[in-house]
Design a protein around this motif. Sequence first.
Motif, short mmCIF file in Angstrom:
data_model
loop_
_atom_site.label_atom_id
_atom_site.label_comp_id
_atom_site.label_asym_id
_atom_site.label_seq_id
_atom_site.Cartn_x
_atom_site.Cartn_y
_atom_site.Cartn_z
N GLN A 256 -2.89 42.87 68.73
CA GLN A 256 -3.57 41.65 69.17
C GLN A 256 -4.28 41.02 67.98
OE1 GLN A 256 -5.02 41.49 73.00
NE2 GLN A 256 -5.37 39.32 72.65
N ASN A 257 -3.82 39.86 67.59
CA ASN A 257 -4.49 39.10 66.53
C ASN A 257 -5.00 37.80 67.16
OD1 ASN A 257 -1.84 40.44 65.02
ND2 ASN A 257 -3.76 40.69 63.93
N GLY A 258 -6.30 37.74 67.40
CA GLY A 258 -6.84 36.59 68.11
C GLY A 258 -6.20 36.52 69.49
N SER A 259 -5.58 35.39 69.80
CA SER A 259 -4.98 35.26 71.12
C SER A 259 -3.49 35.63 71.11
CB SER A 259 -5.14 33.82 71.62
OG SER A 259 -4.50 32.95 70.70
N VAL A 260 -3.00 36.02 69.91
CA VAL A 260 -1.57 36.34 69.80
C VAL A 260 -1.33 37.83 70.04
CG1 VAL A 260 0.48 36.27 68.31
CG2 VAL A 260 -1.29 34.50 68.10
N LYS A 261 -0.48 38.13 71.02
CA LYS A 261 -0.16 39.53 71.31
C LYS A 261 1.26 39.82 70.84
CE LYS A 261 -3.11 40.35 75.28
NZ LYS A 261 -3.19 40.66 76.71
N THR A 262 1.42 40.87 70.05
CA THR A 262 2.77 41.26 69.61
C THR A 262 3.08 42.65 70.15
OG1 THR A 262 2.32 40.10 67.54
CG2 THR A 262 4.28 41.48 67.60
N PRO A 263 3.98 42.74 71.10
CA PRO A 263 4.37 44.07 71.57
C PRO A 263 5.28 44.74 70.54
CG PRO A 263 5.42 42.34 72.90
CD PRO A 263 4.71 41.66 71.77
N ALA A 264 4.90 45.95 70.10
CA ALA A 264 5.71 46.67 69.11
C ALA A 264 6.42 47.86 69.76
CB ALA A 264 4.83 47.12 67.96
N LEU A 265 5.79 48.49 70.71
CA LEU A 265 6.42 49.59 71.47
C LEU A 265 6.25 49.30 72.95
CD1 LEU A 265 4.95 52.69 69.53
CD2 LEU A 265 7.21 51.66 69.22
N ARG A 266 7.34 49.39 73.69
CA ARG A 266 7.27 49.06 75.11
C ARG A 266 7.73 50.23 75.95
NH1 ARG A 266 9.18 42.80 75.07
NH2 ARG A 266 9.53 42.65 72.84
N GLY A 267 6.90 51.23 76.10
CA GLY A 267 7.24 52.34 76.99
C GLY A 267 8.23 53.32 76.40
N VAL A 268 7.84 53.95 75.29
CA VAL A 268 8.72 54.91 74.60
C VAL A 268 8.39 56.32 75.08
CG1 VAL A 268 9.41 55.84 72.36
CG2 VAL A 268 8.80 53.42 72.57
N SER A 269 9.42 57.06 75.49
CA SER A 269 9.24 58.46 75.91
C SER A 269 10.29 59.34 75.25
CB SER A 269 9.39 58.61 77.43
OG SER A 269 8.47 57.80 78.11
N PHE A 270 9.87 60.44 74.65
CA PHE A 270 10.82 61.43 74.11
C PHE A 270 10.04 62.68 73.74
CE2 PHE A 270 9.41 59.01 70.39
CZ PHE A 270 9.08 60.00 69.50
N SER A 271 10.76 63.74 73.47
CA SER A 271 10.06 64.93 72.97
C SER A 271 10.88 65.57 71.85
CB SER A 271 9.81 65.92 74.10
OG SER A 271 11.03 66.27 74.70
N ILE A 272 10.19 66.30 71.00
CA ILE A 272 10.80 66.96 69.85
C ILE A 272 10.38 68.42 69.86
CG2 ILE A 272 10.97 67.03 67.33
CD1 ILE A 272 10.21 64.07 67.28
N LYS A 273 11.38 69.31 69.81
CA LYS A 273 11.08 70.74 69.76
C LYS A 273 10.93 71.18 68.31
CE LYS A 273 13.32 72.65 73.86
NZ LYS A 273 13.22 71.41 74.65
N GLU A 274 10.21 72.29 68.12
CA GLU A 274 10.07 72.84 66.78
C GLU A 274 11.44 73.14 66.20
OE1 GLU A 274 6.69 75.69 66.94
OE2 GLU A 274 7.27 76.02 64.84
N GLY A 275 11.65 72.75 64.96
CA GLY A 275 12.90 73.04 64.27
C GLY A 275 13.95 71.94 64.36
N GLU A 276 13.69 70.91 65.16
CA GLU A 276 14.66 69.83 65.29
C GLU A 276 14.62 68.89 64.08
OE1 GLU A 276 15.99 68.39 69.48
OE2 GLU A 276 13.81 68.41 69.50
N PHE A 277 15.73 68.20 63.88
CA PHE A 277 15.82 67.16 62.85
C PHE A 277 16.21 65.88 63.59
CE2 PHE A 277 17.53 66.44 58.23
CZ PHE A 277 16.98 65.15 58.23
N VAL A 278 15.22 65.02 63.78
CA VAL A 278 15.40 63.86 64.65
C VAL A 278 15.45 62.58 63.82
CG1 VAL A 278 14.33 62.50 66.50
CG2 VAL A 278 14.22 64.99 66.55
N GLY A 279 16.41 61.74 64.09
CA GLY A 279 16.50 60.44 63.43
C GLY A 279 16.05 59.35 64.39
N VAL A 280 15.23 58.43 63.89
CA VAL A 280 14.82 57.26 64.67
C VAL A 280 15.44 56.04 64.00
CG1 VAL A 280 12.89 55.83 65.44
CG2 VAL A 280 12.65 58.31 65.36
N MET A 281 16.30 55.37 64.73
CA MET A 281 17.02 54.23 64.14
C MET A 281 16.65 52.92 64.82
SD MET A 281 20.85 55.18 63.13
CE MET A 281 20.84 53.82 61.98
N GLY A 282 16.79 51.84 64.09
CA GLY A 282 16.55 50.52 64.67
C GLY A 282 16.39 49.52 63.56
N PRO A 283 16.67 48.26 63.83
CA PRO A 283 16.53 47.24 62.79
C PRO A 283 15.07 46.99 62.43
CG PRO A 283 17.05 46.21 64.90
CD PRO A 283 17.13 47.70 65.11
#
Length: 210
Positions: free
Chosen positions: A14-41
């Motif tokens: 939130q910058n003044g009256s401007v709202k920028t949604p950056a994450l909209r309801g992200v759910s996941f889990s990571i177990k010990e020892g995993e190698f997880v890639g997060v991709m996106g533009p």
Amino acid sequence: MELIEVRNLEKIYQNGSVKTPALRGVSFSIKEGEFVGVMGPSGSGKSTLLHILGFLDTPTKGDYFFEGKRMEDFSEEQLAYIRNKKMGFVFQNFNLLPRTNVLENVKLPLFYSGVKESLMEKMAREAIEKVGISYRINHYPSQLSGGERQKVAIARAIVQNPLVIFADEPTGNLDSKSGENIMGILSSLNKEGHTILLVTHETWIAQYAE
Ligand code: ADP
């Protein structure tokens, strides 16, 4: 047990009256020892997510559990302790101190964690050895190639044997040969048991992740 779990994570800047949604309801889990890639533009919220996972920012809504405990339930001291001891960070821009040599850069996290002076040097040398940059131990960052700088940054990230390594576009400033080299190091750290969360927009880099 899950090392990391997020549920319905939302982040709205939130910058003044401007709202920028950056994450909209992200759910996941990571177990010990995993190698997880997060991709996106670019602009899809990857850095925002990584900042929250690294305790540098808080979500607007939703829950983040680290080793089963909610982020809100840790004290400031506990958050700082976990950040220093259990998390390692590797960035696109390396973030090394320019007027400090390789050995001192790698020792840096140890000054914040009450490690005995005599032990610091040993731990730093071991981490430097592990990433294969011992032959440049007295060099300054400006005297190193991009790939070598990133090796130093990885040595600094692993100097306290963290549970998880957060890598934000670690090969973004490297040519493909050095990039492969860095990804090889991250892969072998994963095989040794470090959990890795890798942010990238490049498919060939993401293929190193599970
Ligand atoms: P990525 O890392 O995938 O490029 P970011 O997490 O940096 O994405 O950004 C996600 C969105 O949030 C973008 O639209 C960006 O412009 C916006 N954003 C990031 N940081 C801020 C901020 N401090 N204030 C306002 N908007 C932001």
